[in-house]
Design a protein around this motif. Structure first.
Motif, PDB file in Angstrom:
ATOM      1  N   GLU A   8       0.829  -1.215   0.000  1.00 20.87           N
ATOM      2  CA  GLU A   8       0.000   0.000   0.000  1.00 20.87           C
ATOM      3  C   GLU A   8       0.863   1.265   0.000  1.00 20.87           C
ATOM      4  O   GLU A   8       0.536   2.267  -0.644  1.00 20.87           O
ATOM      5  N   ALA A  11       2.207   1.716  -3.574  1.00 15.85           N
ATOM      6  CA  ALA A  11       1.259   1.559  -4.686  1.00 15.85           C
ATOM      7  C   ALA A  11       1.155   2.824  -5.540  1.00 15.85           C
ATOM      8  O   ALA A  11       1.128   2.752  -6.779  1.00 15.85           O
ATOM      9  N   ASP A  12       1.092   3.987  -4.926  1.00 11.79           N
ATOM     10  CA  ASP A  12       0.951   5.235  -5.677  1.00 11.79           C
ATOM     11  C   ASP A  12       2.201   5.553  -6.503  1.00 11.79           C
ATOM     12  O   ASP A  12       2.131   6.224  -7.534  1.00 11.79           O
ATOM     13  N   LYS A  13       3.356   5.092  -6.055  1.00 14.53           N
ATOM     14  CA  LYS A  13       4.617   5.419  -6.737  1.00 14.53           C
ATOM     15  C   LYS A  13       4.907   4.519  -7.936  1.00 14.53           C
ATOM     16  O   LYS A  13       5.648   4.900  -8.836  1.00 14.53           O
ATOM     17  N   GLY A  15       2.306   2.866  -9.736  1.00 14.58           N
ATOM     18  CA  GLY A  15       1.177   2.766 -10.660  1.00 14.58           C
ATOM     19  C   GLY A  15       0.123   1.765 -10.298  1.00 14.58           C
ATOM     20  O   GLY A  15      -0.430   1.093 -11.177  1.00 14.58           O
ATOM     21  N   GLY A  16      -0.189   1.580  -9.026  1.00 13.18           N
ATOM     22  CA  GLY A  16      -1.279   0.695  -8.635  1.00 13.18           C
ATOM     23  C   GLY A  16      -0.854  -0.371  -7.642  1.00 13.18           C
ATOM     24  O   GLY A  16       0.333  -0.691  -7.493  1.00 13.18           O
ATOM     25  N   ARG A  17      -1.907  -0.904  -6.997  1.00 14.83           N
ATOM     26  CA  ARG A  17      -1.638  -1.891  -5.946  1.00 14.83           C
ATOM     27  C   ARG A  17      -1.078  -3.193  -6.510  1.00 14.83           C
ATOM     28  O   ARG A  17      -0.182  -3.804  -5.917  1.00 14.83           O
ATOM     29  N   ALA A  20       2.504  -2.795  -7.441  1.00 16.00           N
ATOM     30  CA  ALA A  20       3.312  -2.724  -6.229  1.00 16.00           C
ATOM     31  C   ALA A  20       3.526  -4.111  -5.628  1.00 16.00           C
ATOM     32  O   ALA A  20       4.629  -4.464  -5.198  1.00 16.00           O
TER      33      ALA A  20
END
Length: 204
Positions: A8, A11-13, A15-17, A20
């Protein structure tokens, strides 16, 4: 923080969960596989993972106090890098808008094989060279043994031939005096016979 929370957090860094989760799994899998095979995984500013051999030793059971024999084993070991240590100890502050671990220098992540692949290739080449040397050594030893056996057989044959010649010479030497003695006895018998005949004639 567990694995799900780690996914989590990044995930933003990436491109999605799902991306990640795949990235975390891939990194952990690569570290584990390299460490198990005996390679050292080193991440600048973070730390290094390596396989360490522990010799057989004696330990104590904390519950009973009994002395127990512990077998030789291999264990993974992580050593924190200096940058990681400085951040944890408070010597350095965590950057707000940048990654805590130093970024890889430009050009270091492109071109050529990875360090792990190179190490594995070197080890395989070393093993092949060692095997080739052993094979050559075995062949040389076999040839030397065969040559030694042949030389020993020749020497034995030569000794037997020499012994036969010596025996033949001795036998010939023994026979020769016997013939001479027989030859000497024959004239002596004739002379004795003549004397006996002469005595008989004189008596008559």
């Amino acid at each position: 923080m567990n694995k799900a929370q780690l996914v989590e957090a990044i995930a933003d860094k990436v491109g999605g969960r799902q991306a990640a989760a795949d990235a975390v799994d891939a990194v952990l899998d690569a570290i584990v596989r390299a460490t198990v095979s005996g390679d050292r995984v080193s991440v600048t500013g973070f730390g290094s993972f390596e396989k360490v051999e522990r010799p057989a030793r004696y330990a104590r059971n904390p519950q009973t106090g009994e002395r127990v024999r512990v077998k030789k084993t291999s264990v993974p070991r992580f050593r924190a890098g200096q940058g990681f240590k400085d951040l944890v100890s408070g010597t350095k502050k965590l950057p707000k808008n940048d990654v805590a671990v130093k970024k890889a220098p430009k050009g270091s992540l492109s071109g050529g094989a990875s360090t792990t692949t190179k190490t594995t290739t070197k080890k395989a080449a070393a093993k092949k060279a060692t095997a080739a040397k052993k094979t050559v050594a075995k062949k040389t030893a076999t040839k030397k043994t065969a040559a030694a056996k042949t030389t020993a057989a020749k020497k034995t044959t030569a000794k037997k031939a020499t012994a036969k010649k010596t025996t033949a010479k001795k036998a010939a030497a023994k026979k020769a005096p016997a013939k001479k003695a027989a030859a000497k006895k024959a004239p002596a018998k004739r002379a004795t016979a003549r004397k006996t005949a002469a005595k008989r004639s004189a008596t008559r």
